[in-house]
Design a protein around this motif. Structure first.
Motif, short mmCIF file in Angstrom:
data_model
loop_
_atom_site.label_atom_id
_atom_site.label_comp_id
_atom_site.label_asym_id
_atom_site.label_seq_id
_atom_site.Cartn_x
_atom_site.Cartn_y
_atom_site.Cartn_z
N LEU A 171 -0.88 8.68 -2.44
CA LEU A 171 -0.75 7.27 -2.83
C LEU A 171 -1.63 6.96 -4.04
O LEU A 171 -1.21 6.23 -4.95
CB LEU A 171 -1.11 6.35 -1.66
CG LEU A 171 -0.12 6.38 -0.48
CD1 LEU A 171 -0.61 5.47 0.64
CD2 LEU A 171 1.29 5.96 -0.92
N ALA A 172 -2.84 7.53 -4.07
CA ALA A 172 -3.74 7.29 -5.20
C ALA A 172 -3.15 7.85 -6.50
O ALA A 172 -3.21 7.21 -7.56
CB ALA A 172 -5.11 7.91 -4.93
N ARG A 228 6.23 8.34 9.29
CA ARG A 228 5.00 9.12 9.11
C ARG A 228 3.98 8.28 8.36
O ARG A 228 4.33 7.21 7.84
CB ARG A 228 5.30 10.42 8.33
CG ARG A 228 5.66 10.20 6.86
CD ARG A 228 6.20 11.45 6.18
NE ARG A 228 7.48 11.86 6.76
CZ ARG A 228 8.67 11.32 6.43
NH1 ARG A 228 8.75 10.35 5.53
NH2 ARG A 228 9.78 11.72 6.99
N ALA A 229 2.75 8.77 8.28
CA ALA A 229 1.73 8.12 7.44
C ALA A 229 1.68 8.85 6.10
O ALA A 229 1.85 10.06 6.04
CB ALA A 229 0.37 8.20 8.13
N SER A 230 1.48 8.10 5.03
CA SER A 230 1.34 8.73 3.71
C SER A 230 -0.09 9.21 3.53
O SER A 230 -1.02 8.62 4.05
CB SER A 230 1.66 7.71 2.62
OG SER A 230 2.89 7.10 2.86
N ASP A 233 8.08 12.37 0.95
CA ASP A 233 6.90 12.29 1.82
C ASP A 233 6.45 10.84 2.05
O ASP A 233 5.35 10.61 2.54
CB ASP A 233 5.74 13.12 1.24
CG ASP A 233 5.31 12.61 -0.14
OD1 ASP A 233 5.89 11.61 -0.63
OD2 ASP A 233 4.40 13.23 -0.73
N ASP A 234 7.29 9.84 1.66
CA ASP A 234 6.82 8.46 1.86
C ASP A 234 6.97 8.04 3.32
O ASP A 234 7.54 8.77 4.14
CB ASP A 234 7.45 7.51 0.84
CG ASP A 234 8.91 7.15 1.11
OD1 ASP A 234 9.34 7.13 2.28
OD2 ASP A 234 9.62 6.86 0.12
N ALA A 235 6.48 6.85 3.66
CA ALA A 235 6.32 6.46 5.07
C ALA A 235 7.64 6.35 5.84
O ALA A 235 7.64 6.46 7.08
CB ALA A 235 5.55 5.14 5.16
N THR A 266 0.81 -1.22 0.00
CA THR A 266 0.00 0.00 0.00
C THR A 266 0.84 1.27 0.00
O THR A 266 0.57 2.20 -0.76
CB THR A 266 -0.93 0.01 1.24
OG1 THR A 266 -1.56 -1.27 1.30
CG2 THR A 266 -1.97 1.10 1.13
N GLU A 267 1.85 1.32 0.86
CA GLU A 267 2.64 2.54 1.03
C GLU A 267 3.61 2.80 -0.13
O GLU A 267 4.18 3.88 -0.21
CB GLU A 267 3.46 2.46 2.33
CG GLU A 267 2.63 2.36 3.60
CD GLU A 267 2.04 3.71 3.99
OE1 GLU A 267 2.45 4.74 3.44
OE2 GLU A 267 1.13 3.72 4.86
N TYR A 268 3.82 1.78 -0.98
CA TYR A 268 4.85 1.92 -2.02
C TYR A 268 4.37 1.51 -3.41
O TYR A 268 4.83 0.52 -3.97
CB TYR A 268 6.13 1.16 -1.60
CG TYR A 268 6.79 1.87 -0.45
CD1 TYR A 268 7.53 3.02 -0.67
CD2 TYR A 268 6.59 1.46 0.86
CE1 TYR A 268 8.07 3.74 0.38
CE2 TYR A 268 7.13 2.17 1.93
CZ TYR A 268 7.88 3.30 1.67
OH TYR A 268 8.40 4.02 2.70
N PRO A 269 3.45 2.32 -4.00
CA PRO A 269 3.05 2.03 -5.38
C PRO A 269 4.30 2.08 -6.27
O PRO A 269 5.15 2.97 -6.10
CB PRO A 269 2.11 3.19 -5.72
CG PRO A 269 1.67 3.76 -4.41
CD PRO A 269 2.81 3.55 -3.48
#
Lengths: 144, 144
Positions: free
Chosen positions: A122-123, A115-117, A101-103, A31-34
């Motif tokens: 992410l979309a 941190r939270a993305s 800005d990634d997690a 989820t965090e890394y498209p």
């Protein structure tokens, strides 16, 4: 067939972006890394230096093709490359586009999250995946 | 010269195992990981795909020479390879011999520690460093 990667390659499903007789390129559903992509040597081999020199070069040429596609389509801050295999000792490479800005930035994605993305960010990155996969296939066609 | 790796290469001291006009091999002083070695591209270049194809192959040939020496001299459970550069965007590779009893196994060394290593085990591995460095130099002589 106890190895998770051998199992995945036997039934890759929608995750498979590209494959030939030696290597497979797999889209990682994280989820965090498209854009997170794995390059997997098809045969069950443990270390890069268990491969012949030309086979190693072929593995890395596919890694560079994925890196180039991620840079061209996703414009990340940095590309991260890693081959561990401590749990799954079957040659595979993680190719991960990283953003400020990634997690976990600037730490590796295996460190505790910083941190939270944002779902919107992410979309927007997920929306690039069809173009990314097309670019990977294009780069591999050009290199083979 | 704000880049930490550019500074290190300008004054490498005892950490330098080997160097030529393109690359440097540096012994990493990390208590929990005797044998941890970095392969650094001498020029300040950000990504592997910023290098020409033959230059990339040369970088990886030096990585394989270090991996082969670690396997021959230290007999690790697994070799871990990684190139991140999020904090120091100057091409460099981490080559890390991993053991079942090391501080993070089976996770990457960037994950939270799983256990403390025994001082005796670490001392025994540290004792192999002169042989490791000799083997790295020997492998690189053979490959160049």
């Amino acid at each position: 067939m106890a190895c998770d990667l051998c199992k995945l390659l036997a039934a890759p499903g929608a995750a498979l972006v590209w494959a030939d007789h030696q290597l497979s390129v797999v889209a990682v559903d994280e989820t965090e890394y498209p854009g997170f992509t794995r390059v997997v040597w098809n045969a069950h081999v443990k270390e890069m230096t268990d491969l012949a020199p030309l086979e190693r070069t072929r593995v890395m040429d596919v890694v560079w093709a994925v890196e180039a596609a991620q840079r061209a389509i996703m414009g990340p801050e940095k590309i991260n490359l890693a081959s561990f295999g401590n749990m799954t000792p079957h040659v595979h490479w993680h190719v991960i586009p990283r953003y400020r800005d990634d997690a976990h930035f600037p730490n590796p994605t295996w460190a505790p999250a910083a941190r939270a993305s944002t779902p919107e960010v992410l979309a927007a990155r997920r929306a690039l995946l069809p173009a990314l996969h097309a670019a990977i296939i294009e780069n591999l066609k050009a290199s083979s």
